[in-house]
Design a protein around this motif. Structure first.
Motif, PDB file in Angstrom:
ATOM      1  N   GLN A 119       0.822  -1.209   0.000  1.00 56.95           N
ATOM      2  CA  GLN A 119       0.000   0.000   0.000  1.00 56.95           C
ATOM      3  C   GLN A 119       0.858   1.262   0.000  1.00 56.95           C
ATOM      4  O   GLN A 119       0.557   2.227  -0.697  1.00 56.95           O
ATOM      5  N   SER A 122       2.413   1.820  -3.470  1.00 57.64           N
ATOM      6  CA  SER A 122       1.463   1.935  -4.578  1.00 57.64           C
ATOM      7  C   SER A 122       0.886   3.342  -4.620  1.00 57.64           C
ATOM      8  O   SER A 122       0.581   3.932  -3.589  1.00 57.64           O
ATOM      9  N   PHE A 125      -4.237   1.525  -4.781  1.00 57.65           N
ATOM     10  CA  PHE A 125      -4.318   0.164  -4.259  1.00 57.65           C
ATOM     11  C   PHE A 125      -5.789  -0.178  -4.086  1.00 57.65           C
ATOM     12  O   PHE A 125      -6.535   0.593  -3.486  1.00 57.65           O
ATOM     13  N   SER A 139      -2.476  -3.196  -7.687  1.00 57.37           N
ATOM     14  CA  SER A 139      -1.552  -2.143  -7.277  1.00 57.37           C
ATOM     15  C   SER A 139      -1.130  -1.385  -8.521  1.00 57.37           C
ATOM     16  O   SER A 139      -0.797  -1.982  -9.539  1.00 57.37           O
TER      17      SER A 139
END
Length: 146
Positions: A119, A122, A125, A139
């Motif tokens: 997360q 990214s 996400f 992602s």
């Protein structure tokens, strides 16, 4: 690998189905890295990031969302409109079958940080449930203008 396509907006898209077995991940994650690092606008740093994300998402799908002889679906896309000055995107999508989730020991000191890393690395996400009660995780990493 199942399919490779090229278009104005998608320089490449690769789809793969593989057994829910951790032994196949080295081949997949190294392939992702080697393919992406060849693009000058992606480079080694973002290629390594995509490699780690691929490994984490696929490992989770195998360990937590698949039966022992199940199958994982993986898609890697690099999307960039060559006529545009906008950023490109690397999209990594992993789908599991959501059947008979394997029981794993959860030691929070050792496990449980993978999705937090994904997360944080990214730009986008997203997690959704599939029609078969599996999980689809996507992602997206933005690439610099070239």
């Amino acid at each position: 690998m199942k399919k490779e396509t090229k278009s104005k907006k998608t320089p490449f898209s690769i789809e793969a189905k593989f057994p829910a077995d951790l032994s196949v991940l080295a081949f997949l994650r190294n392939g992702v890295y080697n393919l992406l690092k060849q693009k000058p606008e992606i480079g080694e740093k973002l290629a390594r990031r995509a490699q780690v994300i691929t490994d984490e998402l696929c490992t989770n799908a195998i360990q937590h969302g698949s039966e022992k002889n199940g199958e994982i679906q993986f898609t890697l896309e690099y999307i960039k409109d060559k006529k545009s000055s906008e950023e490109g995107e690397i999209k990594i999508t992993v789908k599991d079958q959501g059947k008979e989730k394997r029981k794993t020991r959860r030691n929070q000191k050792i496990h449980g940080r993978g999705l937090k890393i994904v997360q944080s690395w990214s730009d986008k996400f997203k997690t959704t449930k599939t029609k078969t009660n599996g999980t689809k995780v996507q992602s997206t990493i933005k690439t610099p203008n070239s």
